[in-house]
Design an enzyme around this catalytic site. Structure first.
Site, PDB file in Angstrom:
ATOM      1  N   SER A 139     -53.174  15.427  53.565  1.00  0.00           N
ATOM      2  CA  SER A 139     -53.640  14.137  54.070  1.00  0.00           C
ATOM      3  C   SER A 139     -52.599  13.564  55.016  1.00  0.00           C
ATOM      4  O   SER A 139     -51.399  13.803  54.866  1.00  0.00           O
ATOM      5  CB  SER A 139     -53.881  13.155  52.916  1.00  0.00           C
ATOM      6  OG  SER A 139     -54.159  11.856  53.415  1.00  0.00           O
ATOM      7  N   TYR A 151     -50.266   9.074  45.274  1.00  0.00           N
ATOM      8  CA  TYR A 151     -51.186   9.957  45.996  1.00  0.00           C
ATOM      9  C   TYR A 151     -50.540  10.470  47.272  1.00  0.00           C
ATOM     10  O   TYR A 151     -50.587  11.670  47.579  1.00  0.00           O
ATOM     11  CB  TYR A 151     -52.478   9.206  46.320  1.00  0.00           C
ATOM     12  CG  TYR A 151     -53.445   9.979  47.188  1.00  0.00           C
ATOM     13  CD1 TYR A 151     -54.333  10.888  46.620  1.00  0.00           C
ATOM     14  CD2 TYR A 151     -53.477   9.807  48.569  1.00  0.00           C
ATOM     15  CE1 TYR A 151     -55.226  11.608  47.407  1.00  0.00           C
ATOM     16  CE2 TYR A 151     -54.361  10.519  49.366  1.00  0.00           C
ATOM     17  CZ  TYR A 151     -55.228  11.414  48.781  1.00  0.00           C
ATOM     18  OH  TYR A 151     -56.104  12.130  49.565  1.00  0.00           O
TER      19      TYR A 151
END
Length: 281
Positions: A139, A151
């Site tokens: 990501s 995350y």
């Protein structure tokens, strides 16, 4: 026909990978927690592309269920898997100090532990056959994450891990690539009630476009795929130091072949110790 195993294969990017790979003639193994959505995707793909689709309703945060997927990858159960797409991911959406320990652990189990263990399960067979692909979904948050986001840290690990693995696969016929994706219009956002950008927004990507970019980058032997011109511009700047380090690693001979040569090279014999007789005057 070869087989692709896709985690998180029932929605969003995972479902887009399933559609595209099935259209190319690959059989599929789809892994996700929600069996109903899995069966729905599997049924549509079987009808449209006439390929075999296995369904594994497993929670990758649960060690026993993750082990079942590992056995499917390492050849203990079923035929060989030639493409592994580590797409499944979870996020607590909370600051680190406010998230529950259980939620944080689940995040690590899915985003890091599952990627590591499933890749480890798949690689030996791929290397033995001299062909295979591992696709790890990272990501853009791995570069510029939200403050206090575990995350973001987990996705930074995914990209670094893929970098390391890819460097060891040169010349083997096996490839590894990380996807550095930005915001995507997926069912996950809709189900969570979060807004998605307009069709004209350069910051919001369509899953199918992300898949196409990844497959194109694989054909070009790249180890990082960055869909979206805006994200590519930013990542090109952020990646400059890492590109330099990759070059240094190649020149230093950190690839699999160079390591094998070093292991096989005979050890030079130690010079014998010569004891000279003492001379008395």
């Amino acid at each position: 026909m070869s087989t692709a195993l896709i985690t998180g294969g029932n929605t969003g990017l995972g479902a887009a990978f399933a559609q595209r790979l099935a259209a190319q003639g690959h059989n599929l193994v789809l892994v996700a927690r929600n069996r109903e959505r899995l069966e729905g995707v599997a049924g549509r793909i079987r009808a449209e592309h006439r390929v075999e689709v296995e369904v594994l309703s497993m929670d990758l945060a649960v060690p026993a269920e993750r082990a079942i997927v590992e056995r499917r990858l390492n050849g203990s159960v079923g035929g060989p898997v030639d493409i592994l797409v580590n797409n499944a991911g979870v996020s607590t959406h909370e600051l680190f100090d406010r998230a529950t320990p259980a939620g944080l652990q689940s995040e690590i189990d899915v985003n890091i532990t599952a990627v590591l263990q499933l890749t480890r399960a798949a690689l030996p067979g791929m290397l033995g056959r001299g062909q295979g692909i591992v696709i790890n979904v990272g990501s853009f948050a791995g570069y510029l994450g939200n403050p206090g986001s575990a995350y973001s840290a987990s996705k930074a690990w995914v990209m670094s891990f893929t970098d390391s693995i890819a460097a060891s696969l040169v010349g083997t016929g096996v490839q590894a690539i990380a996807i550095c994706a930005g915001q995507m219009r997926t069912g996950r956002h809709i189900r969570a009630g979060r807004p998605v950008g307009s069709a004209k927004s350069p910051l919001w990507l369509e899953p199918a476009d992300v898949v196409d970019r990844c497959l194109s980058d694989l054909r070009k032997q790249r180890t990082l795929s960055v869909p979206g011109a805006t994200y590519r511009t930013a990542v090109n700047l952020l990646e400059l130091p890492r590109r330099s380090l990759r070059t240094v690693a190649r020149l230093a001979g950190h690839g699999r072949e160079q390591q094998a040569i070093r292991v096989r090279a005979p050890k030079e014999p130690e010079s014998p110790t010569v004891i000279l007789p003492s001379v008395h005057r």
